[in-house]
Design a protein around this motif. Sequence first.
Motif, PDB file in Angstrom:
ATOM      1  N   VAL A  55       0.747 -21.693 -24.894  1.00 17.15           N
ATOM      2  CA  VAL A  55       1.123 -22.985 -25.138  1.00 17.15           C
ATOM      3  C   VAL A  55       1.148 -23.663 -26.185  1.00 17.15           C
ATOM      4  CG1 VAL A  55       1.650 -24.900 -23.198  1.00 17.15           C
ATOM      5  CG2 VAL A  55       0.783 -23.529 -22.836  1.00 17.15           C
ATOM      6  N   PRO A  56       2.396 -23.889 -26.453  1.00 18.68           N
ATOM      7  CA  PRO A  56       2.450 -24.670 -28.121  1.00 18.68           C
ATOM      8  C   PRO A  56       1.280 -26.357 -27.614  1.00 18.68           C
ATOM      9  CG  PRO A  56       4.119 -23.669 -27.852  1.00 18.68           C
ATOM     10  CD  PRO A  56       3.894 -23.642 -26.468  1.00 18.68           C
ATOM     11  N   VAL A  57       0.562 -25.959 -29.221  1.00 20.96           N
ATOM     12  CA  VAL A  57       0.184 -27.445 -29.321  1.00 20.96           C
ATOM     13  C   VAL A  57      -0.603 -27.798 -28.717  1.00 20.96           C
ATOM     14  CG1 VAL A  57       0.199 -29.867 -29.984  1.00 20.96           C
ATOM     15  CG2 VAL A  57       1.090 -28.370 -30.621  1.00 20.96           C
ATOM     16  N   ILE A  58      -0.704 -27.743 -26.766  1.00 22.89           N
ATOM     17  CA  ILE A  58      -1.593 -28.070 -25.697  1.00 22.89           C
ATOM     18  C   ILE A  58      -2.761 -26.603 -25.826  1.00 22.89           C
ATOM     19  CG2 ILE A  58      -1.281 -28.290 -23.537  1.00 22.89           C
ATOM     20  CD1 ILE A  58       1.126 -29.639 -23.637  1.00 22.89           C
ATOM     21  N   GLY A  59      -2.296 -25.935 -26.112  1.00 27.51           N
ATOM     22  CA  GLY A  59      -3.394 -24.305 -25.901  1.00 27.51           C
ATOM     23  C   GLY A  59      -4.100 -24.704 -26.383  1.00 27.51           C
ATOM     24  N   TRP A  60      -3.996 -24.974 -28.127  1.00 30.31           N
ATOM     25  CA  TRP A  60      -5.327 -25.278 -28.720  1.00 30.31           C
ATOM     26  C   TRP A  60      -5.684 -27.038 -28.799  1.00 30.31           C
ATOM     27  CZ3 TRP A  60      -6.762 -28.352 -32.213  1.00 30.31           C
ATOM     28  CH2 TRP A  60      -7.393 -28.362 -33.777  1.00 30.31           C
ATOM     29  N   LEU A  61      -4.976 -27.256 -28.033  1.00 27.41           N
ATOM     30  CA  LEU A  61      -6.053 -28.445 -27.711  1.00 27.41           C
ATOM     31  C   LEU A  61      -6.439 -28.230 -26.458  1.00 27.41           C
ATOM     32  CD1 LEU A  61      -3.728 -31.756 -28.610  1.00 27.41           C
ATOM     33  CD2 LEU A  61      -5.415 -30.662 -30.012  1.00 27.41           C
ATOM     34  N   ALA A  62      -6.510 -27.229 -26.263  1.00 31.47           N
ATOM     35  CA  ALA A  62      -7.297 -27.454 -24.740  1.00 31.47           C
ATOM     36  C   ALA A  62      -8.688 -26.593 -24.992  1.00 31.47           C
ATOM     37  CB  ALA A  62      -6.370 -26.399 -23.286  1.00 31.47           C
ATOM     38  N   LEU A  63      -8.334 -25.580 -25.298  1.00 31.85           N
ATOM     39  CA  LEU A  63      -9.671 -24.825 -26.375  1.00 31.85           C
ATOM     40  C   LEU A  63     -10.350 -25.334 -27.291  1.00 31.85           C
ATOM     41  CD1 LEU A  63      -7.350 -21.098 -26.578  1.00 31.85           C
ATOM     42  CD2 LEU A  63      -9.089 -21.829 -25.241  1.00 31.85           C
ATOM     43  N   ARG A  64      -9.858 -26.451 -28.301  1.00 32.99           N
ATOM     44  CA  ARG A  64     -10.714 -26.994 -29.005  1.00 32.99           C
ATOM     45  C   ARG A  64     -10.989 -26.461 -29.924  1.00 32.99           C
ATOM     46  NH1 ARG A  64     -15.430 -30.381 -25.807  1.00 32.99           N
ATOM     47  NH2 ARG A  64     -14.702 -31.886 -23.712  1.00 32.99           N
ATOM     48  N   GLY A  65      -9.419 -25.661 -30.788  1.00 28.69           N
ATOM     49  CA  GLY A  65      -9.622 -24.959 -31.631  1.00 28.69           C
ATOM     50  C   GLY A  65     -10.656 -23.763 -31.789  1.00 28.69           C
ATOM     51  N   LYS A  66     -10.581 -23.003 -30.425  1.00 24.70           N
ATOM     52  CA  LYS A  66     -11.838 -22.563 -30.480  1.00 24.70           C
ATOM     53  C   LYS A  66     -11.760 -21.044 -29.910  1.00 24.70           C
ATOM     54  CE  LYS A  66     -15.990 -25.162 -31.131  1.00 24.70           C
ATOM     55  NZ  LYS A  66     -17.247 -25.641 -30.936  1.00 24.70           N
TER      56      LYS A  66
END
Length: 277
Positions: A55-66
Amino acid sequence: MTSLTPLLVVCAGLLGLAIGSFLNVVAYRVPAGIPLTRESRCPKCDTAIAARHNVPVIGWLALRGKCAHCGAPISTRYPLVEAFTGVAFAAVAWFFLAAFPDTPWARMPIALALVVIAYLYFAAISIVLTLIDLDTHRLPNAIVLPSYPIAIVLLTLAALFSADWPALLRAGIGMAILYAFYFLLRLIRPGGMGGGDVKLAGIVGLFLGWIGWGALAVGAFFAFVYGGVFGIALMIARRARRKTAIPFGPWMILGAWTGVFAGESIGSAYLSLYTGS
């Protein structure tokens, strides 16, 4: 502008977020020769990325960039490109829905929709070509060449529905002029201009010409202003010499969008200095 404009702008922004995610894929895979149809995988551990993490942006934030599997860091470039594409799509939609009330194509809803789609497409390839050129100093034919028929078809249909043939004629002339100009520059100084720049010039001229002669002139001129300033800055910082090759595609694109958003205003202001009006 109508009461639907805010909703359409929001929809364009949300579409841009999704397209931005795809542009990240294109920017990475096209230069590497990786099929676009392959599922997304972590470049470190090669584990498939779950749909909920895409999911754009939200996916990266949810994973904390990892990476969820191996914990490898995921570049901040991914959410930044997604967010920037969302903002860019919203800005393009707002501009074309609001800035051209007196043009024949803007008064015809179908034609207006086709023009907005055309310039959203231009925004998308502008972003992905900038990323690729900065990474590899290349402007892939796989993206540039199909843009000719796509843009021509969309703008021709817009002219057909609105009977705005002068705009289409300007677009064709703009395409020919900028392509020929960059082609001559490449002949005069082969190492100073790449073949990809020449091919991209025709696309830039097409989109600028549709808007007006001022947009075409300003967009073409500012590409060299931006590129020159960037080159001088690199030399001052001792990161480049006079003959150091720098990617010019991003500056062509930045100049083009300067022409799109402000070219007609800048052109009119410049002419007024000589006409006194």
